[in-house]
Design a protein around this motif. Sequence first.
Motif, PDB file in Angstrom:
ATOM      1  N   UNK A  43      26.695  77.409  88.283  1.00 43.23           N
ATOM      2  CA  UNK A  43      27.662  76.385  88.688  1.00 43.23           C
ATOM      3  C   UNK A  43      27.394  75.933  90.121  1.00 43.23           C
ATOM      4  N   UNK A  68      39.399  61.506  97.339  1.00 42.67           N
ATOM      5  CA  UNK A  68      39.309  60.982  95.986  1.00 42.67           C
ATOM      6  C   UNK A  68      39.761  59.529  95.935  1.00 42.67           C
ATOM      7  N   UNK A  69      39.364  58.734  94.979  1.00 45.23           N
ATOM      8  CA  UNK A  69      38.547  59.094  93.808  1.00 45.23           C
ATOM      9  C   UNK A  69      37.074  58.820  94.041  1.00 45.23           C
ATOM     10  N   UNK A  91      34.307  63.272  97.119  1.00 48.12           N
ATOM     11  CA  UNK A  91      35.373  64.238  96.832  1.00 48.12           C
ATOM     12  C   UNK A  91      34.937  65.188  95.730  1.00 48.12           C
ATOM     13  N   UNK A  92      34.428  64.627  94.636  1.00 48.76           N
ATOM     14  CA  UNK A  92      34.011  65.481  93.523  1.00 48.76           C
ATOM     15  C   UNK A  92      32.934  66.456  93.981  1.00 48.76           C
ATOM     16  N   UNK A 131      34.489  69.108  95.865  1.00 51.74           N
ATOM     17  CA  UNK A 131      35.279  69.855  94.901  1.00 51.74           C
ATOM     18  C   UNK A 131      34.408  70.848  94.131  1.00 51.74           C
ATOM     19  N   UNK A 132      33.239  70.394  93.662  1.00 53.04           N
ATOM     20  CA  UNK A 132      32.422  71.284  92.838  1.00 53.04           C
ATOM     21  C   UNK A 132      31.830  72.434  93.646  1.00 53.04           C
ATOM     22  N   UNK A 144      34.517  58.125  89.655  1.00 52.37           N
ATOM     23  CA  UNK A 144      35.473  57.961  88.564  1.00 52.37           C
ATOM     24  C   UNK A 144      34.930  58.496  87.244  1.00 52.37           C
ATOM     25  N   UNK A 204      31.969  60.906  86.484  1.00 55.61           N
ATOM     26  CA  UNK A 204      30.802  61.705  86.854  1.00 55.61           C
ATOM     27  C   UNK A 204      30.141  62.399  85.671  1.00 55.61           C
ATOM     28  N   UNK A 205      30.721  62.243  84.492  1.00 55.51           N
ATOM     29  CA  UNK A 205      30.281  63.049  83.341  1.00 55.51           C
ATOM     30  C   UNK A 205      28.757  63.052  83.131  1.00 55.51           C
ATOM     31  N   UNK A 223      26.991  64.952  85.844  1.00 54.81           N
ATOM     32  CA  UNK A 223      27.350  66.365  85.771  1.00 54.81           C
ATOM     33  C   UNK A 223      26.579  67.066  84.676  1.00 54.81           C
TER      34      UNK A 223
END
Lengths: 501, 533
Positions: A332, A395-396, A400-401, A404-405, A480, A482-483, A486
């Motif tokens: 991760x 965010x968004x 931020x993501x 966050x990760x 918005x 990121x799938x 990711x």
Amino acid sequence: MEVQLPEVSLRMMAPELFLFVWALVVITFDVVTKRAQGESVGYLTMVGIAITGGILAITGEGPGFGNMFYNDPMAIFFKIIFLGAAFMAVGSSFGLTKQKIVNHRGEFFGLMLLSTVGMMFLASANELLTIWIGLELTTIPLFVLAAFFKDNKLSVESGLKYFIVGAFSSAVMVYGLSFLYGLTGTTDLLQMKLNLATVHLTFRNIGVILIAAITMLIAGIGFKLGLPPFHQWVPDVYEGAPTPVAAFLSIGSKAAGLAAFAKIFVNGLSAFHGVEMAPNDWGKLAGIVAIAALILGNTVAIRQTNIKRMLGYSSIAQAGYIMIGMVAQSALGLSAVAFYIFAYMFANMGAFAVVTAFEDKTGSCEIKSYAGLAKTSPMLSICMTIFLLSLAGIPPLAGFLAKYFVFAAAIKQASLEGGQWLYWVVGAGLITAVFSLYYYANVIKQMYFSKDDSPYRVGLQAPAMLVVLIGLAGVLVFGLYPEPVLRFAGEVPSMFGFVSP
Amino acid sequence: MIGDILTYLTFFPVLGVVLLLLVPKERHDSIKSLSLIIAFVTMLISFLVYALFDPLASGMQFEVNVPWVNSVGISYHLGIDGISLLLIVLTTILTVLAILSSWNSIKTGVKGFYISILLLTTGMIGVFVSLDLFLFYVFWEVMLIPMYFLIGVWGGPRRVYAAIKFVLFTMFGSLLMLVAVLYLVFKYHSMAGVYSFDIQALVSMPLSFSEQAYLFAAFALAFAIKVPLWPLHTWLPDAHVEAPTAGSVILAGVLLKMGTYGFIRICLPMFPEATVAFLPYICVLSVIAIVYGALVAMVQKDVKSLVAFSSVSHMGFVMLGLFTLNLQGLEGSVMQMINHGISTGALFLLVGMIYDRRHTRLISEFGGIAKVMPAFATYFMIVTLSSIGLPFTNGFVGEFLILLGAFQLNTWYGVFAVTGVIFSACYMLWMYQRVMYGKVTNPENEKLTDMSARERIIMIPLVFLIFWIGVYPKPLFDRIEPAVKNVLEQVSRAKSVQLDPVTYELTRVKDEKGTVTDATVTFAPEQEEATHE
């Protein structure tokens, strides 16, 4: 060792080979046209990078040259980042090559491509020496690029400083690598991992040699990443170097250093991480360095008045955030690192593109001179605001993501046995994130909160506009949705032998 | 189709922002009218939601649940219960009024101003409708930036300082919240095998007491900064005084409620044991906030900072009501959130009107305003009385229930809280007297014009709400009650308390050794005996 057919190996290296040839083409083109072609050199470079991206897409995964060169998902992910950073750096250099670098456009763009080749080579390297060569190929062109304004004292100083520090750190690093070789008798990362485990199981104690090797490697790569206490060159080089080079440095060379770190430490020395090996554990050492980077980068950035120096210190801090994901030492964590650099690329290259455009127009890099810019150049200010907010992790936006990760990875690892110390790293990251908002917001404050209009009206040339739009799209879309990234980033650690979570 | 109404409601203002971007920035009138229309339609959508809302059903309504970032378990999960419903309606009404109030007072950067307000609206509605912690966090943070610009660009002389202070305070709290969210998610992952940010799923997760205590502290700090609970309130007076009228209205009316909403939606249901354990501390802080806010308000020279400190005091009431953990207290508390939004919002609007005329807010500059502006004085009186909590105005209903709840919990909390009501009468009426009565001493006040039609239109709905809630609050209570009962049931999962199924009274249970774990909270003795039988 099984001998590979040369065709197969070369096919795996096709993107690097093509880009290398293209770099020569760019330089030759500039010379042949008697350096009269203003913008076409730059466009030629951008086209070359785009084609390389295409070649990369069809090359696929697989080994080349035995085990020394391997295109795994991590290599491909990082190569995309390198190409993206190079593309955006070239795109924002058009103003510069028009005004200041009139006689050496070909060399400027060519060296940038050559450095990119080095980075890409590094990303696929699967062996200590190849990694080291990749790092050298990356940095040597950058020394020249940093000193590209040969009449400018600051630029020459920055080039020299970068060169001395870089050469020294390379020496330290290769010394550390020699220790590893001496201990394990191999330069292959996987073999090294196994040999180290064997040595450890036999003697229960590896001793001071490994600690020395780990320290030297952290120092060596720490120099490349600008992690304290090896960071002194960063602000000076960022300030003195041509702005697009500083931008390229902050993403490309940083991502390269991180790839090297991940390969050597998270993969090669992963056997060394564990509770029972606490004294030899490199995680805590890297964790301390990360905390230092977070605190130093984020606090010193507050005091900067020059936006390039500010971004330099902010890049030290960002390296600290990325290291949080690294020291989590998990699948991760590594995906988080990959996603972080990806998101960071868009925001940082975008911000640097704006800074470059502003500098081209006004000749100033002082944060104060941005006052009132929102009134005269509203779109540019909005873009800059979005980039800075993404860097601050609001965010968004994608930034931020990313934060966050890395926090998520560290907290997940911290909740396991023996990982409690990671809470300290996370804590440092969180508190300093508040500081970081202060200095990013400071630029926004100058642009928006001033009652007077700015005397400048800054426009963007077409390529710089493209860079800013790519940055904007990246920051917003991957914030918005990121799938897809990711999922790709999730495959990055596939060669690292982590037990799947 | 109707299930998506919350999505329309949340993102309609964003659509408005897109439309606004297309309007050239010189055309102020078009920008103003367009944003007013957008806000008005958003309000109508929220009324539709109110009409479609089934007050009898317990649980969440209008739920939408679509996977968003599937690999880490983030979903787009919306839904509302009675509490969020009322707060949403309050939000949309106040947004319309805030836009109306800035009609003539905002002259520079008009486009950016209205874009900020509309983005802020989306953020606020988003917080109230999200049932996914990640989504909640995103909306929570999204509001920060428009508010930063509202204060920083269109604020008063010390706007830069106030703006950055507001942002840094909030950011600090929310980052702590982020860590707590991550911990919860990984904990859930280790138990259930999947990642989920779903509030309802996380609520049902068993947590040890120490985990609850840490997580509660992290969330509570984030929310308490927003409320703001004493001693974390210092950003509030600065932000309020410097913000433009519209910013103050939204800040006081809605943003502060998000803190208390966070407590009721996340802290109480998720960490019941910690809630019971921290209860005395939070209650004491709330009582301090009530008294301190009131006393400091009394000595303010500036009307706006007086109202700001009165907010600290009133929000103290809301917090006290929440942590009484009984039906009256909680219902009163939710009610008071709405009431405070209406009354304080109205006060800031009125202060803004007088500021537009005189460009000062110092109480000493005024005097005898009632003679020159009779209509203004009347509206001001009504709102003042509502803020004090006179019977038949909205303020009475909420404060009364909270005090009832507080006395049930502990007489001392009640006694100290009541002094807050008395003080509030003192500072509000004293201020009213100094501003409105007496002779017109300042020649600049002699030629003030009374309220314009636009200003009356702004005040009429608020005055209507003040009396409607004051006289007939039943429709609101009907919607609040099932939601509050849900919360109380979730709190009663704590081992140390027991819920009476009829009166919804939480009582402290003695553990095996027969000792009450925390002596500070005393409950009525007959109830304690009843639980033992």
